[in-house]
Write a protein that holds these residues in place. Structure first.
Motif, PDB file in Angstrom:
ATOM      1  N   ALA A   1       0.850  -1.197   0.000  1.00  0.00           N
ATOM      2  CA  ALA A   1       0.000   0.000   0.000  1.00  0.00           C
ATOM      3  C   ALA A   1       0.884   1.246   0.000  1.00  0.00           C
ATOM      4  O   ALA A   1       2.040   1.200   0.432  1.00  0.00           O
TER       5      ALA A   1
ATOM      6  N   GLY B   1       0.436   5.812   0.634  1.00  0.00           N
ATOM      7  CA  GLY B   1      -0.160   6.682   1.654  1.00  0.00           C
ATOM      8  C   GLY B   1       0.818   6.883   2.792  1.00  0.00           C
ATOM      9  O   GLY B   1       1.891   6.259   2.830  1.00  0.00           O
ATOM     10  N   SER B   2       0.441   7.726   3.756  1.00  0.00           N
ATOM     11  CA  SER B   2       1.407   8.026   4.834  1.00  0.00           C
ATOM     12  C   SER B   2       1.542   6.901   5.847  1.00  0.00           C
ATOM     13  O   SER B   2       2.609   6.711   6.430  1.00  0.00           O
ATOM     14  N   THR B   3       0.497   6.115   6.057  1.00  0.00           N
ATOM     15  CA  THR B   3       0.524   5.149   7.159  1.00  0.00           C
ATOM     16  C   THR B   3       1.660   4.116   7.064  1.00  0.00           C
ATOM     17  O   THR B   3       2.338   3.879   8.068  1.00  0.00           O
TER      18      THR B   3
ATOM     19  N   LEU C   1      -1.658  -2.029  -4.479  1.00  0.00           N
ATOM     20  CA  LEU C   1      -3.111  -1.932  -4.501  1.00  0.00           C
ATOM     21  C   LEU C   1      -3.648  -1.068  -5.634  1.00  0.00           C
ATOM     22  O   LEU C   1      -4.675  -1.370  -6.220  1.00  0.00           O
TER      23      LEU C   1
ATOM     24  N   TYR D   1       1.960   6.321  -7.583  1.00  0.00           N
ATOM     25  CA  TYR D   1       2.222   5.313  -6.561  1.00  0.00           C
ATOM     26  C   TYR D   1       3.431   4.444  -6.922  1.00  0.00           C
ATOM     27  O   TYR D   1       4.096   3.904  -6.042  1.00  0.00           O
TER      28      TYR D   1
ATOM     29  N   GLY E   1      -3.854   0.345   4.286  1.00  0.00           N
ATOM     30  CA  GLY E   1      -4.205   1.495   5.109  1.00  0.00           C
ATOM     31  C   GLY E   1      -5.725   1.601   5.023  1.00  0.00           C
ATOM     32  O   GLY E   1      -6.384   0.772   4.399  1.00  0.00           O
TER      33      GLY E   1
ATOM     34  N   GLY F   1      -9.015   4.556   4.505  1.00  0.00           N
ATOM     35  CA  GLY F   1      -9.436   5.948   4.340  1.00  0.00           C
ATOM     36  C   GLY F   1     -10.365   6.348   5.472  1.00  0.00           C
ATOM     37  O   GLY F   1     -10.990   5.493   6.108  1.00  0.00           O
TER      38      GLY F   1
ATOM     39  N   HIS G   1     -12.433   3.459   2.966  1.00  0.00           N
ATOM     40  CA  HIS G   1     -11.966   2.822   1.731  1.00  0.00           C
ATOM     41  C   HIS G   1     -10.716   1.983   1.980  1.00  0.00           C
ATOM     42  O   HIS G   1      -9.937   2.251   2.883  1.00  0.00           O
ATOM     43  N   ILE G   2     -10.567   0.945   1.180  1.00  0.00           N
ATOM     44  CA  ILE G   2      -9.329   0.151   1.175  1.00  0.00           C
ATOM     45  C   ILE G   2      -8.885   0.062  -0.279  1.00  0.00           C
ATOM     46  O   ILE G   2      -9.712  -0.140  -1.166  1.00  0.00           O
ATOM     47  N   GLY G   3      -7.575   0.195  -0.518  1.00  0.00           N
ATOM     48  CA  GLY G   3      -7.156   0.473  -1.879  1.00  0.00           C
ATOM     49  C   GLY G   3      -7.910   1.749  -2.232  1.00  0.00           C
ATOM     50  O   GLY G   3      -8.086   2.644  -1.405  1.00  0.00           O
ATOM     51  N   PHE G   4      -8.403   1.817  -3.466  1.00  0.00           N
ATOM     52  CA  PHE G   4      -9.295   2.936  -3.783  1.00  0.00           C
ATOM     53  C   PHE G   4     -10.719   2.421  -3.977  1.00  0.00           C
ATOM     54  O   PHE G   4     -11.477   2.947  -4.779  1.00  0.00           O
TER      55      PHE G   4
HETATM   56  C1  F6R Z   1      -2.947   3.509  -0.747  1.00  0.00           C
HETATM   57  C2  F6R Z   1      -4.335   3.174  -0.550  1.00  0.00           C
HETATM   58  C3  F6R Z   1      -5.260   3.931   0.324  1.00  0.00           C
HETATM   59  C4  F6R Z   1      -4.623   4.405   1.633  1.00  0.00           C
HETATM   60  C5  F6R Z   1      -5.627   5.203   2.454  1.00  0.00           C
HETATM   61  C6  F6R Z   1      -5.004   5.744   3.729  1.00  0.00           C
HETATM   62  O1  F6R Z   1      -2.319   2.606  -1.629  1.00  0.00           O
HETATM   63  O2  F6R Z   1      -4.740   2.261  -1.172  1.00  0.00           O
HETATM   64  O3  F6R Z   1      -6.365   3.113   0.624  1.00  0.00           O
HETATM   65  O4  F6R Z   1      -4.161   3.300   2.341  1.00  0.00           O
HETATM   66  O5  F6R Z   1      -6.120   6.257   1.710  1.00  0.00           O
HETATM   67  O6  F6R Z   1      -4.058   6.692   3.388  1.00  0.00           O
HETATM   68  P1  F6R Z   1      -3.075   7.332   4.492  1.00  0.00           P
HETATM   69  O7  F6R Z   1      -2.204   6.210   4.943  1.00  0.00           O
HETATM   70  O8  F6R Z   1      -2.296   8.372   3.745  1.00  0.00           O
HETATM   71  O9  F6R Z   1      -3.942   7.865   5.556  1.00  0.00           O
END
Ligand code: F6R
Length: 254
Positions: free
Chosen positions: A35, A37-39, A66, A80, A132, A134, A138-141
């Motif tokens: 994945a 994103g920041s996490t 993802l 990404y 991560g 949302g 959401h997971i992935g998009f």
């Molecule tokens: C990233 C992804 C998204 C993020 C989610 C959390 O590949 O698929 O689902 O995991 O948007 O993003 P952060 O970690 O930036 O809070």
């Protein structure tokens, strides 16, 4: 689903890196679902450190990411593919030919989605999927919608997601409106799933996903149906679970 409390982001990152590393040690040619994103950045940093110390070997690891923004090339600094190269692949001994991210510039995005699902099948499926979450669950998009989309597909990003991701772009207008994302079936067919959540902005999504009804309006709620899901969340992300007496005791503290 097992929920582990992390003391803080560093603790969360170390725990996550330990679980991913264990997968690589147990199966050196593991297929890791990754994945952005920041996490997960802290976990990637930790794994880079362990690799540099000689404790972690990625030479046979294969990976599948993802998602990818539609319309961005792999060398765009917000793509990404660029993120993965920058935050992990360039710093470990993974063979980049064994790393997969959807092609955001594919002329025929539907064909690219089919190709991507075939790539995952040809690798024998994903051993460990890192996720991560949302703020909208959401997971992935896979954004909240009326159905769980099964395969890799093109998705219209919600305004909430575009606003949240605008922090990485110079303005919200630059945030792409569409993305290619692995579907729910791809994620759910992974042998093991590791979901990370940090910060209060994720508290409602964590609560609804772990204990609410399984509905496509909260995409991560589908994870309740998987037999091997580990959630690692910091205290801020666990606020609502802690507050609810019925579920507060379900957390593995340490
Ligand atoms: C990233 C992804 C998204 C993020 C989610 C959390 O590949 O698929 O689902 O995991 O948007 O993003 P952060 O970690 O930036 O809070």
């Amino acid at each position: 689903m097992k929920i582990y409390a992390a003391k803080d982001y560093n603790d969360l990152s170390r725990k996550a890196a330990n679980i991913i590393s264990a997968q690589v040690i147990l199966k050196p040619n593991a297929v890791l679902g990754l994945a952005t994103g920041s996490t997960p950045v802290g976990a990637y940093k930790q794994m880079i450190e362990w690799h540099k110390k000689g404790d972690l070997d990625f030479s046979r690891v294969r990976s599948v990411n993802l998602d990818e923004y539609k319309g961005l090339s792999g060398d765009h600094d917000q793509s990404y593919r660029y993120f993965m190269n920058h935050n992990l692949f360039d710093h470990v001994n993974i063979d980049k030919a064994n790393t997969n991210v959807p092609n955001g510039l594919a002329e025929d995005p539907a064909a690219e989605c089919r190709r991507y699902d075939q790539v995952i099948r040809d690798m024998g499926g994903i051993d460990l999927q890192l996720l991560g979450i949302g703020g909208n669950g959401h997971i992935g998009f896979n954004e909240p919608c009326d159905v769980f989309e099964k395969g890799t597909h093109v998705v219209t990003l919600t305004e909430e997601t575009r606003k949240s991701n605008a922090r990485f772009f110079s303005s919200i207008d630059e945030v792409p409106t569409h993305a290619l994302t692995m579907g729910i079936q791809g994620i759910m067919s992974a042998g093991k799933i590791l979901l990370l959540a940090s910060g209060e902005a994720k508290a409602k999504a964590v609560y609804d996903s772990c204990f609410g009804p399984v509905v496509p309006g909260v995409p991560a709620s589908v994870l309740q149906l998987h037999r091997d899901v580990i959630v690692i969340a910091d205290e801020a992300a666990l606020t609502l679970v802690r507050e609810n007496e019925k579920w507060g005791g379900q957390i593995y503290d340490n």
